[in-house]
Design a protein around this motif. Structure first.
Motif, PDB file in Angstrom:
ATOM      1  N   ASP A  32     -12.401  37.709  -3.690  1.00  0.00           N
ATOM      2  CA  ASP A  32     -12.751  38.266  -2.389  1.00  0.00           C
ATOM      3  C   ASP A  32     -11.601  38.023  -1.417  1.00  0.00           C
ATOM      4  O   ASP A  32     -10.901  37.010  -1.500  1.00  0.00           O
ATOM      5  CB  ASP A  32     -14.029  37.608  -1.855  1.00  0.00           C
ATOM      6  CG  ASP A  32     -15.252  37.997  -2.675  1.00  0.00           C
ATOM      7  OD1 ASP A  32     -15.212  39.057  -3.323  1.00  0.00           O
ATOM      8  OD2 ASP A  32     -16.239  37.237  -2.674  1.00  0.00           O
ATOM      9  N   TYR A  33     -11.427  38.953  -0.477  1.00  0.00           N
ATOM     10  CA  TYR A  33     -10.322  38.842   0.477  1.00  0.00           C
ATOM     11  C   TYR A  33     -10.466  37.608   1.364  1.00  0.00           C
ATOM     12  O   TYR A  33     -11.546  37.289   1.852  1.00  0.00           O
ATOM     13  CB  TYR A  33     -10.252  40.089   1.357  1.00  0.00           C
ATOM     14  CG  TYR A  33      -9.332  41.151   0.799  1.00  0.00           C
ATOM     15  CD1 TYR A  33      -7.962  41.061   0.962  1.00  0.00           C
ATOM     16  CD2 TYR A  33      -9.841  42.229   0.090  1.00  0.00           C
ATOM     17  CE1 TYR A  33      -7.107  42.020   0.449  1.00  0.00           C
ATOM     18  CE2 TYR A  33      -9.002  43.206  -0.433  1.00  0.00           C
ATOM     19  CZ  TYR A  33      -7.635  43.093  -0.247  1.00  0.00           C
ATOM     20  OH  TYR A  33      -6.801  44.043  -0.766  1.00  0.00           O
ATOM     21  N   GLY A  90      -7.426  26.424  -7.363  1.00  0.00           N
ATOM     22  CA  GLY A  90      -8.721  25.781  -7.535  1.00  0.00           C
ATOM     23  C   GLY A  90      -9.592  26.480  -8.560  1.00  0.00           C
ATOM     24  O   GLY A  90      -9.145  27.359  -9.307  1.00  0.00           O
ATOM     25  N   SER A  91     -10.875  26.110  -8.570  1.00  0.00           N
ATOM     26  CA  SER A  91     -11.808  26.640  -9.571  1.00  0.00           C
ATOM     27  C   SER A  91     -12.048  28.138  -9.398  1.00  0.00           C
ATOM     28  O   SER A  91     -12.192  28.867 -10.385  1.00  0.00           O
ATOM     29  CB  SER A  91     -13.136  25.882  -9.492  1.00  0.00           C
ATOM     30  OG  SER A  91     -13.689  25.962  -8.188  1.00  0.00           O
ATOM     31  N   VAL A  92     -12.107  28.620  -8.143  1.00  0.00           N
ATOM     32  CA  VAL A  92     -12.332  30.051  -7.913  1.00  0.00           C
ATOM     33  C   VAL A  92     -11.148  30.870  -8.424  1.00  0.00           C
ATOM     34  O   VAL A  92     -11.323  31.922  -9.051  1.00  0.00           O
ATOM     35  CB  VAL A  92     -12.575  30.328  -6.413  1.00  0.00           C
ATOM     36  CG1 VAL A  92     -12.656  31.825  -6.145  1.00  0.00           C
ATOM     37  CG2 VAL A  92     -13.862  29.654  -5.948  1.00  0.00           C
ATOM     38  N   SER A 149     -14.376  30.085   2.201  1.00  0.00           N
ATOM     39  CA  SER A 149     -13.064  30.595   1.802  1.00  0.00           C
ATOM     40  C   SER A 149     -12.972  30.769   0.292  1.00  0.00           C
ATOM     41  O   SER A 149     -13.173  29.811  -0.460  1.00  0.00           O
ATOM     42  CB  SER A 149     -11.970  29.624   2.278  1.00  0.00           C
ATOM     43  OG  SER A 149     -10.750  29.861   1.617  1.00  0.00           O
ATOM     44  N   SER A 150     -12.637  31.986  -0.151  1.00  0.00           N
ATOM     45  CA  SER A 150     -12.441  32.208  -1.588  1.00  0.00           C
ATOM     46  C   SER A 150     -11.130  31.574  -2.045  1.00  0.00           C
ATOM     47  O   SER A 150     -11.025  31.094  -3.172  1.00  0.00           O
ATOM     48  CB  SER A 150     -12.435  33.706  -1.897  1.00  0.00           C
ATOM     49  OG  SER A 150     -11.347  34.358  -1.267  1.00  0.00           O
ATOM     50  N   VAL A 159     -16.445  25.957   1.547  1.00  0.00           N
ATOM     51  CA  VAL A 159     -16.554  26.077   3.005  1.00  0.00           C
ATOM     52  C   VAL A 159     -15.520  25.150   3.637  1.00  0.00           C
ATOM     53  O   VAL A 159     -15.423  23.971   3.273  1.00  0.00           O
ATOM     54  CB  VAL A 159     -17.970  25.707   3.484  1.00  0.00           C
ATOM     55  CG1 VAL A 159     -18.039  25.718   5.012  1.00  0.00           C
ATOM     56  CG2 VAL A 159     -18.998  26.678   2.908  1.00  0.00           C
ATOM     57  N   VAL A 160     -14.732  25.684   4.571  1.00  0.00           N
ATOM     58  CA  VAL A 160     -13.635  24.917   5.160  1.00  0.00           C
ATOM     59  C   VAL A 160     -13.630  25.043   6.683  1.00  0.00           C
ATOM     60  O   VAL A 160     -14.276  25.916   7.252  1.00  0.00           O
ATOM     61  CB  VAL A 160     -12.267  25.392   4.620  1.00  0.00           C
ATOM     62  CG1 VAL A 160     -12.152  25.142   3.134  1.00  0.00           C
ATOM     63  CG2 VAL A 160     -12.039  26.868   4.945  1.00  0.00           C
TER      64      VAL A 160
END
Length: 603
Positions: free
Chosen positions: A187-188, A196-198, A576-577, A582-583
């Motif tokens: 995702d944008y 990271g994991s994403v 955040s993708s 969440v940041v």
């Protein structure tokens, strides 16, 4: 044959015969063997030369592709022109000289052509303009002729092999995320330098799509395929398996096209996708590409459920429930008409569901449960009904004016009215509150208490916060920016997941939706794209005018975007993708300024 034609061989054979006269020497065979050895040596040298040239060409191609990809990521020719324009605007000498030279050359060519000099004269004029003959002569006279030197050629450096995996950091990770977002695998969001994991999951899906080894690790082969112009966009089809498939199936379950999510794309999933595509006017191919995926997560997605035009006992059952909760104002008759569709939408909006007007699985479950909220005007709503209520509150001295928007100031006025008139002070205008307002015997506000402002803050802070894993969030005070921020911060570190709406994982729009509802703002789910066209909140057009509690909207393309919650005049909390969770971060970076669309003032 004459002896001198084979002089060396003749001497050798004659000398040998003196020592071994019994051996018969063949001059022709010796010559043939010597020629064959020379030919083999030439072939070997030629092969080594060709192999070296081939390897050098491969390295050149790889470097060219990387430089081309880097140039595209940097903005390409558009970025070059933007930099030139920016340099001219800032009166930088280099930019002004470049622009002036180009303009002078164009004018000179135009003058020559108009005066009849023709193409040859124009070319000659350009050459003389760019490199005047006098300047060349002067430079030649002043520059001593250097002595010839023969330096050894500098060897080309061997490119550093690409090697990235989970936990890696650096500029290459950022480039990978940007490309994955372009192709629809992530995702944008603002790209980061953290693998990271994403990011790993997105790489695995990319590898699966391109028939590469699926390990979530980026080596030379995966990197080269990712950066190529013909890299394939996201697509899920029969035989695929993974976390992305499970999330897509969960969405199909929500829309009543499937019964359960398994994580494997089989024939049942393909049939469900085809039916979804058919109902939503998409190309029916049974595969989930970028367009189908976008439609799946849109609030305009048409579910496989009860909808407008249907007539049945089930429709009658749900109409009776809507009538009891105060949403349906006409007599239930079992026909799903316009009044029923409007009642369903209002119920969904006030109960935090996607307001699509269809009675799908989630709507059915909540509608028939004890958790269903009765119809009431509440914070975040707008329209003539809200304005009429505000006028009555103003007449009784609880509100200073009426603007048609139910903000935190209106909520504070309603609470004061309810307390003064012995009602449950929940800040919502339900049946009991409305009945009292129009009764003619409602008590006015105390004369010593100032009237509230419709759009102002209620002044109430947060009296509690939700824990990291809580899905409830029972807050006693009225909705406010402080409460919204406290709820948002309680979810820092929660995992990012496409389509997730809480309480333990979110995407950007799901995070905003969940936090608003937990803070007491009954807001239906909206995608980042739909947030662009909201009309019930005050719109903020400048990124420098954002305040705490505002919802910030970013636009990356016609269909892609991002949303976050403003903490202050410079920071936001968002899912955040790129970070994978969440940041809390700044929204005033060059990246976010570039894509800023607007913000909305909720409180």
């Amino acid at each position: 044959m004459k002896k001198q034609e084979y002089a060396p061989i003749y001497v050798f054979t004659e000398y040998s015969k003196a020592f071994a006269p019994h051996i018969c020497y063949n001059k022709r065979s010796i010559t043939k063997d010597w020629s064959r050895n020379m030919l083999d040596n030439i072939k070997q040298k030629l092969k080594r030369t060709l192999d070296g040239a081939r390897n050098a060409l491969k390295r050149t191609i790889i470097r060219t592709r990387r430089r081309s990809a880097a140039f595209r990521r940097a903005g390409g020719m558009r970025r070059v022109m933007d930099n030139l324009v920016d340099g001219v605007r800032k009166k930088q000498p280099r930019a002004l000289i470049t622009l002036g030279s180009a303009a002078a050359a164009v004018i000179a060519v135009a003058v020559i052509i108009i005066s009849g000099g023709g193409k040859a004269a124009a070319q000659e004029e350009i050459a003389s303009f760019l490199l005047p003959e006098d300047a060349v002569n002067i430079a030649a006279a002043m520059t001593p002729t250097p002595e010839a030197t023969y330096a050894a050629p500098t060897p080309e450096p061997t490119p550093t092999p690409v090697s990235m995996g989970k936990g890696a950091t650096g500029a290459q990770v950022k480039a990978v995320q940007e490309r994955l977002m372009e192709l629809g695998y992530m995702d944008y969001d603002e790209p980061t330098e953290k693998y990271g994991s994403v990011t790993k999951e997105a790489v695995e899906v990319f590898q699966r799509r391109h028939g590469l080894t699926v390990d979530g690790y980026i080596g030379e082969e995966t990197y080269d395929r990712l950066m190529r112009a013909d890299a394939l966009p996201y697509m899920a089809t029969v035989g695929d398996e993974g976390t992305d498939i499970e999330e897509l199936q969960k969405r199909l379950v929500e829309l009543d096209y499937m019964k359960k999510a398994t994580g494997y794309f089989g024939d049942e999933t393909a049939a469900a996708v085809k039916e979804f595509q058919d109902r939503n006017h998409l190309d029916v191919d049974g595969m989930i590409g970028v367009n189908t995926k976008e439609a799946l997560y849109s609030e305009d997605a048409i579910p496989h459920s009860l909808s407008y035009g249907e007539k049945s006992d089930d429709v009658l059952k749900y109409q009776k429930r809507l009538f009891k909760l105060g949403y349906l104002t006409t007599e239930p008759d079992g026909t799903f008409g316009k009044d029923t569709a409007s009642a369903v939408k209002l119920f969904q909006q006030l109960n935090g569901l996607i307001a699509d007007g269809h009675i799908g699985p989630q709507t059915r479950k909540l509608l028939m449960s004890s958790d269903a909220q009765a119809n009431a005007l509440t914070i975040g709503m707008s329209g003539d009904t809200v304005k009429n209520v505000q006028k009555m509150l103003k007449k009784l001295g609880y509100l200073s004016s009426a603007d048609g928007y139910f903000g935190s100031g209106t909520e504070a006025a309603v609470r004061s009215f309810q307390k003064q008139n012995g009602l449950s002070a929940d800040g919502k205008v339900g049946r009991a509150t409305m009945t009292k307002l129009v009764s003619g015997n409602a008590k006015a506000a105390p004369s010593d208490k100032p009237a509230a402002t419709p759009g102002g803050s209620s002044g109430s802070g947060s009296s509690g916060g939700s824990s990291g894993g809580s899905s409830g969030g029972n807050y006693s005070s009225g909705a406010s920016a402080d409460r919204l921020i406290e709820i948002a911060l309680s979810k820092l570190g929660s995992r990012y997941k496409t389509g997730a709406k809480g309480p333990s994982s979110f995407d950007c729009s799901g995070f905003v939706y969940w936090c608003l509802n937990q803070a007491g703002v009954r807001q239906g789910y909206m995608t980042s794209k739909t947030w662009r066209s909201v009309s019930k909140y005050q719109k903020i057009s400048s990124i420098d005018n954002i305040q705490k509690g505002d919802i910030i909207v970013f636009r990356m393309s016609s269909s892609k975007g991002h949303v976050g919650i403003a903490m202050s005049g410079s920071e936001m909390v968002d899912a955040s993708s790129g970070e994978g969770c969440v940041v809390r971060r700044s929204y005033k970076t060059d990246y976010w300024r570039k894509y800023f669309y607007c913000a909305y003032r909720i409180f």
